[in-house]
Write a protein that holds these residues in place. Structure first.
Motif, PDB file in Angstrom:
ATOM      1  N   UNK A  45       0.816  -1.399   0.048  1.00  0.00           N
ATOM      2  CA  UNK A  45       0.003  -0.074   0.107  1.00  0.00           C
ATOM      3  C   UNK A  45       0.945   1.266   0.151  1.00  0.00           C
ATOM      4  N   UNK A  46       2.165   1.243   0.543  1.00  0.00           N
ATOM      5  CA  UNK A  46       3.037   2.336   0.550  1.00  0.00           C
ATOM      6  C   UNK A  46       2.490   3.587   1.191  1.00  0.00           C
ATOM      7  N   UNK A  47       1.988   3.421   2.582  1.00  0.00           N
ATOM      8  CA  UNK A  47       1.438   4.394   3.236  1.00  0.00           C
ATOM      9  C   UNK A  47       2.546   5.453   3.524  1.00  0.00           C
ATOM     10  N   UNK A  48       1.942   6.856   3.445  1.00  0.00           N
ATOM     11  CA  UNK A  48       2.899   8.086   3.642  1.00  0.00           C
ATOM     12  C   UNK A  48       2.571   8.972   4.822  1.00  0.00           C
ATOM     13  N   UNK A  49       1.313   8.899   5.003  1.00  0.00           N
ATOM     14  CA  UNK A  49       0.810   9.971   6.127  1.00  0.00           C
ATOM     15  C   UNK A  49       0.207   9.021   7.331  1.00  0.00           C
ATOM     16  N   UNK A  90       9.900   8.359  15.575  1.00  0.00           N
ATOM     17  CA  UNK A  90      10.541   7.303  14.721  1.00  0.00           C
ATOM     18  C   UNK A  90      10.048   7.602  13.507  1.00  0.00           C
ATOM     19  N   UNK A  91       8.767   7.731  13.372  1.00  0.00           N
ATOM     20  CA  UNK A  91       7.921   7.787  11.885  1.00  0.00           C
ATOM     21  C   UNK A  91       8.644   9.074  11.125  1.00  0.00           C
ATOM     22  N   UNK A  92       8.810  10.196  11.797  1.00  0.00           N
ATOM     23  CA  UNK A  92       9.232  11.314  11.231  1.00  0.00           C
ATOM     24  C   UNK A  92      10.684  10.877  10.564  1.00  0.00           C
ATOM     25  N   UNK A  93      11.437  10.237  11.489  1.00  0.00           N
ATOM     26  CA  UNK A  93      12.725   9.757  11.010  1.00  0.00           C
ATOM     27  C   UNK A  93      12.838   9.000   9.886  1.00  0.00           C
ATOM     28  N   UNK A  94      11.815   8.070   9.690  1.00  0.00           N
ATOM     29  CA  UNK A  94      11.825   7.201   8.652  1.00  0.00           C
ATOM     30  C   UNK A  94      10.998   7.999   7.507  1.00  0.00           C
ATOM     31  N   UNK A 131      -6.994  12.482   3.691  1.00  0.00           N
ATOM     32  CA  UNK A 131      -5.849  12.016   2.960  1.00  0.00           C
ATOM     33  C   UNK A 131      -5.090  10.995   3.683  1.00  0.00           C
ATOM     34  N   UNK A 132      -5.270  10.498   5.096  1.00  0.00           N
ATOM     35  CA  UNK A 132      -4.456   9.885   5.814  1.00  0.00           C
ATOM     36  C   UNK A 132      -4.481   8.315   5.473  1.00  0.00           C
ATOM     37  N   UNK A 133      -3.209   7.651   5.438  1.00  0.00           N
ATOM     38  CA  UNK A 133      -3.105   6.561   4.904  1.00  0.00           C
ATOM     39  C   UNK A 133      -3.257   5.255   5.973  1.00  0.00           C
ATOM     40  N   UNK A 226      11.121   2.121   5.893  1.00  0.00           N
ATOM     41  CA  UNK A 226      11.337   3.347   5.488  1.00  0.00           C
ATOM     42  C   UNK A 226      10.185   3.685   4.728  1.00  0.00           C
ATOM     43  N   UNK A 227       9.910   5.216   4.777  1.00  0.00           N
ATOM     44  CA  UNK A 227       8.493   5.578   3.920  1.00  0.00           C
ATOM     45  C   UNK A 227       9.158   5.338   2.227  1.00  0.00           C
ATOM     46  N   UNK A 228       7.974   5.078   1.478  1.00  0.00           N
ATOM     47  CA  UNK A 228       8.274   4.884   0.292  1.00  0.00           C
ATOM     48  C   UNK A 228       8.738   6.106  -0.562  1.00  0.00           C
ATOM     49  N   UNK A 229       8.708   7.225   0.214  1.00  0.00           N
ATOM     50  CA  UNK A 229       9.053   8.636  -0.377  1.00  0.00           C
ATOM     51  C   UNK A 229      10.661   8.451  -0.346  1.00  0.00           C
TER      52      UNK A 229
END
Length: 274
Positions: A45-49, A90-94, A131-133, A226-229
């Motif tokens: 799914x590649x969530x970002x938010x 931890x989310x922000x760092x990733x 728009x929350x994943x 890590x985020x897909x971005x």
């Protein structure tokens, strides 16, 4: 006689083979999975938010009859607030975008969402309206103090707002130990004193609890892909995922000792043992 010997040898070979099969199965059950498999939903799914829901704090507070009761409750309240505050880092760092505690509570109140709905209900409105994943749910079950150590039982659940499926679910028995002198009395470590000072002078209990929840949040959430971005998203595929049921101990030596638990061990320690 030779016939009996052959039967005995055949039985020994059979038992050896069965023992080997059992050993292989046990090793397979304990073997860690790669992130590509364990976090399959995230890679798909590649969530970002990420929406970080307010903490569901089910830990008990003392009836305030004495000053020590008030101090105990204040420390637990401080630890819960600090637990909430340290979930985002931890989310922000990733590389993820995070909806923080204040905005999250406002959305929950506006939509009249309950903890039960966040854990089991339909979350697609989060995606369609905001728009929350994904939504991170956390539950604090019980604090336990014993033999110069504090233990907290925590549940982490990350759910998709697109499919309502679980992207991550972990249960952690987190413990903070203190060193003791020859008499068996606990004393505060230098790193604890530095941490308390950085937090504006916390008491001993609040220091141990806050230090523990920050370390535990970092261990559990930093293991997410890590985020897909970011380009590391693909590189992270073959790294190892943490276990689902975890014993996390911050030792007297100032390091993490992590062991895998069975569901039965966690439930016994959290809900049965006192």
């Amino acid at each position: 006689m030779s016939y009996l010997i052959r039967i005995d040898q055949t039985m020994k070979k059979t038992y050896t083979l069965l023992a080997f099969i059992v050993a292989v199965l046990l090793l397979g059950a304990c073997k860690q999975e790669k992130k590509a498999t364990y976090y399959e939903g995230i890679y798909s799914e590649k969530p970002v938010s990420i929406f970080i829901a307010p903490v569901d704090d089910q830990t008990m507070r003392k009836v305030e009859k004495y000053p020590s009761d008030i101090e105990y409750n204040d420390a637990c309240n401080t630890a819960t607030q600090y637990f909430q505050q340290t979930l985002a880092y931890p989310f922000i760092q990733n590389g993820y975008y995070v909806v923080g505690p204040v905005s999250a509570r406002q959305i929950m109140e506006a939509e009249e969402f309950t903890f039960k709905h966040l854990r089991r209900g339909n979350l697609k409105d989060f995606y369609n309206a905001y728009g929350i994943d994904a939504v991170l749910n956390t539950t604090l079950y019980r604090w336990q103090e014993k033999n110069a150590e504090w233990t907290l039982f925590i549940e982490y659940q990350l759910r998709s707002t697109k499919t309502n499926t679980e992207l991550m679910h972990k249960w952690v028995k987190a413990t903070k130990r203190l060193p003791t002198n020859l008499k068996g009395d606990a004393y505060i470590m230098k790193e604890d004193k530095a941490f308390a000072a950085s937090m504006g002078g916390l008491g001993t209990q609040a220091t141990q609890q806050c230090y523990l929840v920050e370390k535990c949040n970092d261990y559990v959430l930093r293991n997410l892909p890590t985020s897909s971005t970011r380009r590391q998203f693909e590189e992270d595929l073959y790294h190892m995922a943490n276990a689902t049921y975890i014993s996390y101990i911050w030792t007297e030596e100032g390091r993490a000792d992590v062991q895998q638990l069975s569901p039965e061990e966690f439930e016994q320690a959290c809900f049965v043992d006192k």
